[in-house]
Design a protein around this motif. Structure first.
Motif, PDB file in Angstrom:
ATOM      1  N   THR A 107       5.248 -15.322  -6.244  1.00  0.00           N
ATOM      2  CA  THR A 107       4.209 -15.133  -5.241  1.00  0.00           C
ATOM      3  C   THR A 107       3.720 -16.509  -4.828  1.00  0.00           C
ATOM      4  OG1 THR A 107       3.558 -13.103  -6.350  1.00  0.00           O
ATOM      5  CG2 THR A 107       2.011 -13.994  -4.771  1.00  0.00           C
ATOM      6  N   SER A 108       4.059 -16.925  -3.613  1.00  0.00           N
ATOM      7  CA  SER A 108       3.637 -18.252  -3.167  1.00  0.00           C
ATOM      8  C   SER A 108       2.172 -18.228  -2.740  1.00  0.00           C
ATOM      9  CB  SER A 108       4.519 -18.736  -2.014  1.00  0.00           C
ATOM     10  OG  SER A 108       4.352 -17.899  -0.899  1.00  0.00           O
ATOM     11  N   GLY A 109       1.472 -19.309  -3.040  1.00  0.00           N
ATOM     12  CA  GLY A 109       0.085 -19.444  -2.638  1.00  0.00           C
ATOM     13  C   GLY A 109      -0.910 -18.701  -3.516  1.00  0.00           C
ATOM     14  N   ALA A 110      -0.445 -17.966  -4.498  1.00  0.00           N
ATOM     15  CA  ALA A 110      -1.359 -17.226  -5.377  1.00  0.00           C
ATOM     16  C   ALA A 110      -1.995 -18.174  -6.390  1.00  0.00           C
ATOM     17  CB  ALA A 110      -0.610 -16.119  -6.100  1.00  0.00           C
ATOM     18  N   ILE A 111      -3.178 -17.846  -6.824  1.00  0.00           N
ATOM     19  CA  ILE A 111      -3.899 -18.674  -7.788  1.00  0.00           C
ATOM     20  C   ILE A 111      -3.585 -18.176  -9.203  1.00  0.00           C
ATOM     21  CG2 ILE A 111      -6.176 -19.409  -8.575  1.00  0.00           C
ATOM     22  CD1 ILE A 111      -7.111 -18.969  -5.664  1.00  0.00           C
ATOM     23  N   PRO A 112      -2.941 -19.026 -10.039  1.00  0.00           N
ATOM     24  CA  PRO A 112      -2.641 -18.615 -11.413  1.00  0.00           C
ATOM     25  C   PRO A 112      -3.909 -18.176 -12.142  1.00  0.00           C
ATOM     26  CG  PRO A 112      -1.490 -20.646 -10.882  1.00  0.00           C
ATOM     27  CD  PRO A 112      -2.450 -20.376  -9.747  1.00  0.00           C
ATOM     28  N   GLY A 113      -3.799 -17.089 -12.879  1.00  0.00           N
ATOM     29  CA  GLY A 113      -4.928 -16.543 -13.620  1.00  0.00           C
ATOM     30  C   GLY A 113      -5.702 -15.477 -12.857  1.00  0.00           C
ATOM     31  N   SER A 114      -5.376 -15.276 -11.574  1.00  0.00           N
ATOM     32  CA  SER A 114      -6.047 -14.226 -10.797  1.00  0.00           C
ATOM     33  C   SER A 114      -5.736 -12.869 -11.391  1.00  0.00           C
ATOM     34  CB  SER A 114      -5.578 -14.246  -9.337  1.00  0.00           C
ATOM     35  OG  SER A 114      -5.894 -15.462  -8.719  1.00  0.00           O
ATOM     36  N   GLU A 115      -6.720 -11.972 -11.379  1.00  0.00           N
ATOM     37  CA  GLU A 115      -6.562 -10.614 -11.901  1.00  0.00           C
ATOM     38  C   GLU A 115      -7.186  -9.630 -10.927  1.00  0.00           C
ATOM     39  OE1 GLU A 115      -7.521 -10.529 -16.414  1.00  0.00           O
ATOM     40  OE2 GLU A 115      -8.880 -11.980 -15.478  1.00  0.00           O
ATOM     41  N   TRP A 116      -6.599  -8.425 -10.792  1.00  0.00           N
ATOM     42  CA  TRP A 116      -7.170  -7.378  -9.958  1.00  0.00           C
ATOM     43  C   TRP A 116      -6.557  -6.028 -10.314  1.00  0.00           C
ATOM     44  CZ3 TRP A 116      -3.358 -10.669  -8.574  1.00  0.00           C
ATOM     45  CH2 TRP A 116      -2.211 -10.136  -7.985  1.00  0.00           C
ATOM     46  N   VAL A 117      -7.239  -4.968  -9.896  1.00  0.00           N
ATOM     47  CA  VAL A 117      -6.698  -3.621 -10.051  1.00  0.00           C
ATOM     48  C   VAL A 117      -6.262  -3.131  -8.682  1.00  0.00           C
ATOM     49  CG1 VAL A 117      -7.930  -3.010 -12.152  1.00  0.00           C
ATOM     50  CG2 VAL A 117      -9.010  -2.595  -9.954  1.00  0.00           C
ATOM     51  N   HIS A 118      -5.261  -2.262  -8.704  1.00  0.00           N
ATOM     52  CA  HIS A 118      -4.665  -1.766  -7.461  1.00  0.00           C
ATOM     53  C   HIS A 118      -4.133  -0.366  -7.725  1.00  0.00           C
ATOM     54  CE1 HIS A 118      -2.403  -1.783  -3.744  1.00  0.00           C
ATOM     55  NE2 HIS A 118      -1.265  -1.651  -4.388  1.00  0.00           N
ATOM     56  N   SER A 119      -4.305   0.518  -6.756  1.00  0.00           N
ATOM     57  CA  SER A 119      -3.787   1.885  -6.879  1.00  0.00           C
ATOM     58  C   SER A 119      -3.019   2.232  -5.616  1.00  0.00           C
ATOM     59  CB  SER A 119      -4.938   2.870  -7.094  1.00  0.00           C
ATOM     60  OG  SER A 119      -5.628   2.560  -8.270  1.00  0.00           O
ATOM     61  N   PRO A 120      -1.701   1.993  -5.609  1.00  0.00           N
ATOM     62  CA  PRO A 120      -0.922   2.308  -4.422  1.00  0.00           C
ATOM     63  C   PRO A 120      -0.882   3.804  -4.106  1.00  0.00           C
ATOM     64  CG  PRO A 120       0.491   1.461  -6.179  1.00  0.00           C
ATOM     65  CD  PRO A 120      -0.910   1.395  -6.667  1.00  0.00           C
ATOM     66  N   SER A 121      -1.149   4.641  -5.094  1.00  0.00           N
ATOM     67  CA  SER A 121      -1.238   6.087  -4.893  1.00  0.00           C
ATOM     68  C   SER A 121      -2.128   6.634  -6.003  1.00  0.00           C
ATOM     69  CB  SER A 121       0.148   6.738  -4.962  1.00  0.00           C
ATOM     70  OG  SER A 121       0.623   6.755  -6.294  1.00  0.00           O
ATOM     71  N   PRO A 122      -2.674   7.851  -5.838  1.00  0.00           N
ATOM     72  CA  PRO A 122      -3.517   8.404  -6.907  1.00  0.00           C
ATOM     73  C   PRO A 122      -2.784   8.511  -8.246  1.00  0.00           C
ATOM     74  CG  PRO A 122      -3.786   9.675  -4.908  1.00  0.00           C
ATOM     75  CD  PRO A 122      -2.654   8.711  -4.661  1.00  0.00           C
ATOM     76  N   ALA A 123      -1.470   8.659  -8.199  1.00  0.00           N
ATOM     77  CA  ALA A 123      -0.704   8.827  -9.436  1.00  0.00           C
ATOM     78  C   ALA A 123      -0.353   7.494 -10.092  1.00  0.00           C
ATOM     79  CB  ALA A 123       0.576   9.609  -9.157  1.00  0.00           C
ATOM     80  N   GLN A 124      -0.447   6.393  -9.354  1.00  0.00           N
ATOM     81  CA  GLN A 124      -0.069   5.101  -9.932  1.00  0.00           C
ATOM     82  C   GLN A 124      -1.266   4.165  -9.956  1.00  0.00           C
ATOM     83  OE1 GLN A 124       3.688   3.557  -9.049  1.00  0.00           O
ATOM     84  NE2 GLN A 124       3.184   1.470  -9.576  1.00  0.00           N
ATOM     85  N   GLN A 125      -1.611   3.725 -11.152  1.00  0.00           N
ATOM     86  CA  GLN A 125      -2.753   2.835 -11.371  1.00  0.00           C
ATOM     87  C   GLN A 125      -2.220   1.531 -11.958  1.00  0.00           C
ATOM     88  OE1 GLN A 125      -5.953   3.942 -10.534  1.00  0.00           O
ATOM     89  NE2 GLN A 125      -4.807   5.646  -9.698  1.00  0.00           N
ATOM     90  N   GLU A 126      -2.674   0.389 -11.427  1.00  0.00           N
ATOM     91  CA  GLU A 126      -2.142  -0.898 -11.853  1.00  0.00           C
ATOM     92  C   GLU A 126      -3.242  -1.916 -12.140  1.00  0.00           C
ATOM     93  OE1 GLU A 126       1.669  -0.739  -8.785  1.00  0.00           O
ATOM     94  OE2 GLU A 126       0.217  -2.364  -8.622  1.00  0.00           O
ATOM     95  N   TYR A 127      -3.024  -2.709 -13.176  1.00  0.00           N
ATOM     96  CA  TYR A 127      -3.796  -3.919 -13.438  1.00  0.00           C
ATOM     97  C   TYR A 127      -2.802  -5.051 -13.190  1.00  0.00           C
ATOM     98  CZ  TYR A 127      -5.332  -7.776 -16.440  1.00  0.00           C
ATOM     99  OH  TYR A 127      -5.645  -9.013 -16.945  1.00  0.00           O
ATOM    100  N   ASN A 128      -3.119  -5.963 -12.277  1.00  0.00           N
ATOM    101  CA  ASN A 128      -2.216  -7.033 -11.862  1.00  0.00           C
ATOM    102  C   ASN A 128      -2.787  -8.399 -12.222  1.00  0.00           C
ATOM    103  OD1 ASN A 128      -0.197  -5.694  -9.622  1.00  0.00           O
ATOM    104  ND2 ASN A 128      -2.164  -4.683  -9.670  1.00  0.00           N
ATOM    105  N   TRP A 129      -1.897  -9.378 -12.384  1.00  0.00           N
ATOM    106  CA  TRP A 129      -2.339 -10.757 -12.574  1.00  0.00           C
ATOM    107  C   TRP A 129      -1.247 -11.701 -12.104  1.00  0.00           C
ATOM    108  CZ3 TRP A 129      -0.917  -7.638 -16.646  1.00  0.00           C
ATOM    109  CH2 TRP A 129       0.154  -8.067 -17.441  1.00  0.00           C
ATOM    110  N   ILE A 130      -1.663 -12.956 -11.875  1.00  0.00           N
ATOM    111  CA  ILE A 130      -0.724 -14.018 -11.515  1.00  0.00           C
ATOM    112  C   ILE A 130      -0.586 -14.921 -12.730  1.00  0.00           C
ATOM    113  CG2 ILE A 130      -0.233 -15.980 -10.001  1.00  0.00           C
ATOM    114  CD1 ILE A 130      -0.203 -13.272  -8.548  1.00  0.00           C
ATOM    115  N   GLY A 131       0.618 -15.022 -13.235  1.00  0.00           N
ATOM    116  CA  GLY A 131       0.950 -15.916 -14.341  1.00  0.00           C
ATOM    117  C   GLY A 131       1.881 -16.982 -13.809  1.00  0.00           C
TER     118      GLY A 131
END
Length: 135
Positions: free
Chosen positions: A100-124
């Motif tokens: 992921t270009s331009g992303a800040i290392p250590g960033s964290e967020w939650v994302h739900s592309p659909s009600p059935a899929q729940q995600e915790y994301n981060w940039i390492g």
């Protein structure tokens, strides 16, 4: 000939879903007033509140038992790590989403592309990782 009454069959329990494999987030519930993106450690489990307010938990992979650690600590350093209640350093089992270009290392967020899929994301480093219930 009164006899005994016929035997009564024991009640049948509904089928129970098996727990998810180790490391895979499992739905715990939807606590009132929960703030999406919150995460914490209870026992050996990592907990996170997803975008819809649902609480998920999962147990990370045991890495080591370092000396003089702060129980409950959580951080991102390429992978997402935490120290459980017993002082064990654990790493979340995750999938890479690629560079992921331009992303800040250590960033964290939650994302739900659909009600059935729940995600915790981060940039390492320069890689996006996700810990989700859809492995």
């Amino acid at each position: 000939m009164g006899g005994c009454p016929p035997p009564v069959a024991p009640p049948v329990s509904p089928p129970v879903s098996p727990p998810p494999p180790p490391g895979i987030p499992a739905l715990v519930g939807s606590p009132a007033g929960a703030k999406p993106g919150s995460r914490w450690v209870e026992g050996a489990e990592h907990h996170v509140i997803m975008t819809g307010g649902e609480e998920y938990q999962g147990t990370g992979i045991s890495i080591s038992t370092p000396p003089a650690v702060l129980v409950g600590s959580a951080w991102v350093d390429e992978d997402s790590f935490y120290i459980d209640a017993s002082g064990v350093k654990r790493r979340l089992q995750a999938q890479t989403e690629g560079a992921t270009s331009g992303a800040i290392p250590g960033s964290e967020w939650v994302h739900s592309p659909s009600p059935a899929q729940q995600e915790y994301n981060w940039i390492g480093g320069t890689t996006r990782w996700r810990w989700h219930n859809g492995f």
